[in-house]
Design a protein around this motif. Sequence first.
Motif, short mmCIF file in Angstrom:
data_model
loop_
_atom_site.label_atom_id
_atom_site.label_comp_id
_atom_site.label_asym_id
_atom_site.label_seq_id
_atom_site.Cartn_x
_atom_site.Cartn_y
_atom_site.Cartn_z
N ALA A 113 0.85 -1.19 0.00
CA ALA A 113 0.00 0.00 0.00
C ALA A 113 0.89 1.24 0.00
O ALA A 113 1.93 1.27 0.66
CB ALA A 113 -0.91 -0.01 1.22
N PHE A 123 -4.54 1.36 -1.80
CA PHE A 123 -4.53 0.07 -1.09
C PHE A 123 -4.35 -1.06 -2.09
O PHE A 123 -4.90 -1.03 -3.19
CB PHE A 123 -5.82 -0.10 -0.30
CG PHE A 123 -5.97 0.88 0.83
CD1 PHE A 123 -5.22 0.73 1.99
CD2 PHE A 123 -6.83 1.96 0.73
CE1 PHE A 123 -5.36 1.64 3.04
CE2 PHE A 123 -6.97 2.87 1.76
CZ PHE A 123 -6.22 2.72 2.92
N SER A 165 -3.60 3.78 8.87
CA SER A 165 -4.67 3.25 8.01
C SER A 165 -4.56 1.75 7.82
O SER A 165 -5.39 1.16 7.11
CB SER A 165 -4.64 3.93 6.64
OG SER A 165 -4.91 5.31 6.74
N ASP A 166 -3.57 1.13 8.41
CA ASP A 166 -3.39 -0.30 8.20
C ASP A 166 -4.20 -1.12 9.21
O ASP A 166 -4.44 -0.65 10.32
CB ASP A 166 -1.90 -0.67 8.27
CG ASP A 166 -1.20 -0.24 9.55
OD1 ASP A 166 -1.45 0.90 10.01
OD2 ASP A 166 -0.41 -1.02 10.10
N GLY A 168 -5.97 -1.60 6.46
CA GLY A 168 -6.69 -1.06 5.32
C GLY A 168 -8.00 -1.74 5.00
O GLY A 168 -8.32 -2.81 5.53
#
Length: 263
Positions: A113, A123, A165-166, A168
């Motif tokens: 990503a 992503f 953000s992981d 995701g």
Amino acid sequence: MQSERFFGGFMIIDNTSYRSQSFESRVCFLVMHYTVSNFQRSVAELTEPFSVSVQYVVPDPTDPSYVAAGFSGVRIFNLVDEQNRAYHAGVSSWRGRTNLNDTSIGIEIVNTAHDGEHGEIIFVPYNPEQIQAVIELAKDILQRYPTIVPINVVGHSDIAPLRKSDPGPLFPWYELYKAGIGTWYEEDTKARYLQQYALSGIDPRDVLKKLGKFGYDVSAATDADGTKALLRAFQMHYRPAKYDGVLDTETAAILAALVEKYC
């Protein structure tokens, strides 16, 4: 059979005659991450001194750098012993606990990503073999640590929504749930709340209260940006088809269904 340690002919520790029943494992959380790098760079970063670290790394078997390293199939790498504290969570909070490095096991999943041209995150899908390996690893961990209850299986973005953000929106949380890992809502309960909110509307204050009850740190939701980041993290986990951070009836209904089921 008694286990005793001797030093200089004198017994100094007897760890069998009396044992306390009042204790718990250090490990209470399982945290999923992605690496944002290929296998070679991920391992290099995770094994440097005074850098980030993690208990487990799960590679993508089709990653050219993994194949070039002489591996095939999916080999799970244990970089830090489970009883030791790894540095994967950073500033974090879940269900009132902070500094989750102290109480968690981390799994880094090799995934590339990356940032797009306009600052958005691109992503990248996970390899199915890789996900199956994550499932088997997680099941093994959960079997050995009953203190990791379903609600404590989280993503990095769940415990640090302003920064991370992981793993995701392409991480298959529902697939993990079907394998007995983590949480998910009941469709009929969601439908009931959808009907309710369609009639009564959504109270944003109630949504924040429910997010906090479920486990999220709502203290940062003091402005529009903080609230959006919090909702986006929730949506990436439980409503990945649309994760714009905007409160809508579906998001509210899913949250209410989760709180009813687990809290």
